[in-house]
Write an enzyme that holds these catalytic residues in place. Structure first.
Site, short mmCIF file in Angstrom:
data_model
loop_
_atom_site.label_atom_id
_atom_site.label_comp_id
_atom_site.label_asym_id
_atom_site.label_seq_id
_atom_site.Cartn_x
_atom_site.Cartn_y
_atom_site.Cartn_z
N GLU A 1 3.81 -3.86 -23.33
CA GLU A 1 4.91 -4.80 -23.59
C GLU A 1 5.97 -4.70 -22.50
O GLU A 1 6.53 -5.71 -22.08
CB GLU A 1 5.55 -4.49 -24.96
N THR B 1 11.79 -15.84 -21.53
CA THR B 1 12.23 -14.61 -22.20
C THR B 1 13.71 -14.37 -21.93
O THR B 1 14.46 -13.98 -22.82
CB THR B 1 11.41 -13.41 -21.67
#
Lengths: 309, 309
Positions: free
Chosen positions: B128, B181
């Site tokens: 991640e 993001t």
């Protein structure tokens, strides 16, 4: 029913991570109150023992709550009330909540049980407002529902009863100092970092999971408060020393009961709780501050009838 | 074991009230990956279908995670990896997490299962980090543990598995737009009001209680996010209309899946979920924005072996 004597428990609100959201009821500590129906139209407080509180029913939250409930229900009787306080006001153990919750419970019995516990909580919150200035639900709902409670929502009011792991014991140390409600409020931050908030709700989640699964270690790890305890503990002399003494003696965790100054600890098993009490006590004995301390199971019942006629 | 084919599920993180703390795994949506032991010393990605992702193992999180795990374990084999993406990256359904979790799960099998799921979560969090810039655990832990998960703590990492009420269905509508993001992060408040934080953790408590007691209505009432959804929904066209369509069709609640743009809804029963899907779909058909939509049960298993040799 013409007469009822009830026991209304002391309560621990917040329980570290759950500020304004969680509460629990204690088994052996609380107030007793007697409510006698009379044929008059008046509500009287005829006896108060254990605390210096007003007899005037418009100045005592017991009278205030009773009056509103009886008016709402068009009650056709009067009331003589005796109050036996089993613990001190201002301790952070829900003294006003015990009085308010006990009053609503007793009135509901005398009126033939027209109300749900949630409705009684709303009435009891009026007592909290009279005593503390705001309609907080955590102590009164814990007292009325018993066990652990979650105030899921205030609007509409929703109380969720949580399970009580059977070996859980509470130790409560009450330093005999006064914390003004105003001071306890003023130290609260208006804003908190998103990061701290996440830590807090993760711990609320962990605590509740631990209650459902009787996972005492998870309960212990979740008893963390990164938001309120760091600012409020400054109002409580020797808080860290007592908390450390509790945890070093095997407590699952410890924190501030409600707005304090009482410091509570949770332990698994009575044996551990006795040891925790001993060490919290010896820590405070060196401070020169008067205090009281006791152990208690968690009351799964909440307010209960002692006897009735 | 020389070869393993695994399925790694899509996941919904946050689940309205539980920002950065809650996640769930989906049953029918996810990636498949094949891991072949080789006698070389190298890790290769030999096939990628369903998404345009790098084959270079230092640029693809699958390679990055596999490399670290194999180095840590002093693995004496090489690896050929095939990736079959079952859903699009950037959807908010944990695409990178499915890849990362699946890799750790498969490697653990090939290495003889030396690691716990929590240890695998830590490795997957490195994936991640490679994909999103931070070691978030919600999607990867949901993928690895299956069901609902609570990240009780990051330091040390502690994942709590929560129960899955059996009639719970997820509907997910993925608008084919890109949310950067960076944008999804930048709209997050650094500070939140204590009041909002209390509302949030009360709802986290309610949601978790509802999961333990299969109280679907309590789950629904708890699916409220007063902190993140109000700011992030502005990045998702027609969010309110879709959410309202879901709730008006009988969904328990709806919100943003992870950082979005996918909008999820939870329903009790497959019949309701089908109706919810239909109405979310017809709401979005009028927007001119491409989208995909599906229903899924919640996977209680998480990453699983499809076959192995």
């Amino acid at each position: 029913m013409d007469k009822i004597k009830i026991f209304s428990p002391a309560t621990v609100a917040n329980i570290s991570c759950g500020f304004d959201a969680l509460g629990l009821a204690l088994e052996g500590k609380g107030d007793e109150m007697v409510f006698n129906k009379t044929t008059t139209n008046t509500i009287r407080i005829t006896k108060i023992e254990g605390a210096n509180l007003p007899y005037n029913i418009d100045e005592n939250l017991v009278g205030i709550v009773a009056k509103i409930m009886m008016q709402d229900a068009n009650a056709n009787f009067g009331l003589d009330i005796e109050i036996y306080k089993g613990f001190k006001p201002g301790s952070g153990l829900g003294s006003s909540a015990a009085s308010a919750a006990g009053t609503t419970f007793a009135l509901n019995e005398l009126l033939g049980k027209p109300y749900t516990k949630t409705q009684l909580t709303k009435y009891a919150m009026l007592g909290e407002e009279a005593a503390c200035g705001s309609q907080i639900a955590d102590n009164v709902s814990a007292a009325l529902f018993g066990g652990f409670v979650l105030i899921r929502s205030y609007n509409p009011l929703e109380i969720v009863s949580l399970p009580v792991p059977k070996d859980l014991f509470v130790t409560a140390l009450h330093p005999q100092i006064e914390i003004k409600t105003e001071d306890a409020r003023n130290v609260l931050p208006k804003e908190v970092s998103l990061k701290s908030a996440i830590t807090q709700w993760s711990n609320v989640g962990g605590l509740i999971s631990g209650l459902y699964t009787s996972d005492y270690d998870l309960i212990g790890r979740s008893l963390q408060d990164v938001i309120v305890e760091p600012v409020r503990k400054k109002l409580i002399p020797h808080f860290d020393a007592v908390k450390n003494a509790a945890i070093n003696s095997g407590a699952l965790g410890a924190g501030i009961s409600g707005a304090g100054p009482t410091i509570f600890a949770l332990s698994k098993s009575e044996v551990t709780a006795k040891n925790v009490l001993k060490n919290m006590q010896s820590t405070y004995e060196n401070t020169g501050i008067d205090f009281s301390i006791f152990n208690s199971k968690i009351s799964t019942q909440g307010v209960r009838i002692v006897n009735s006629e």
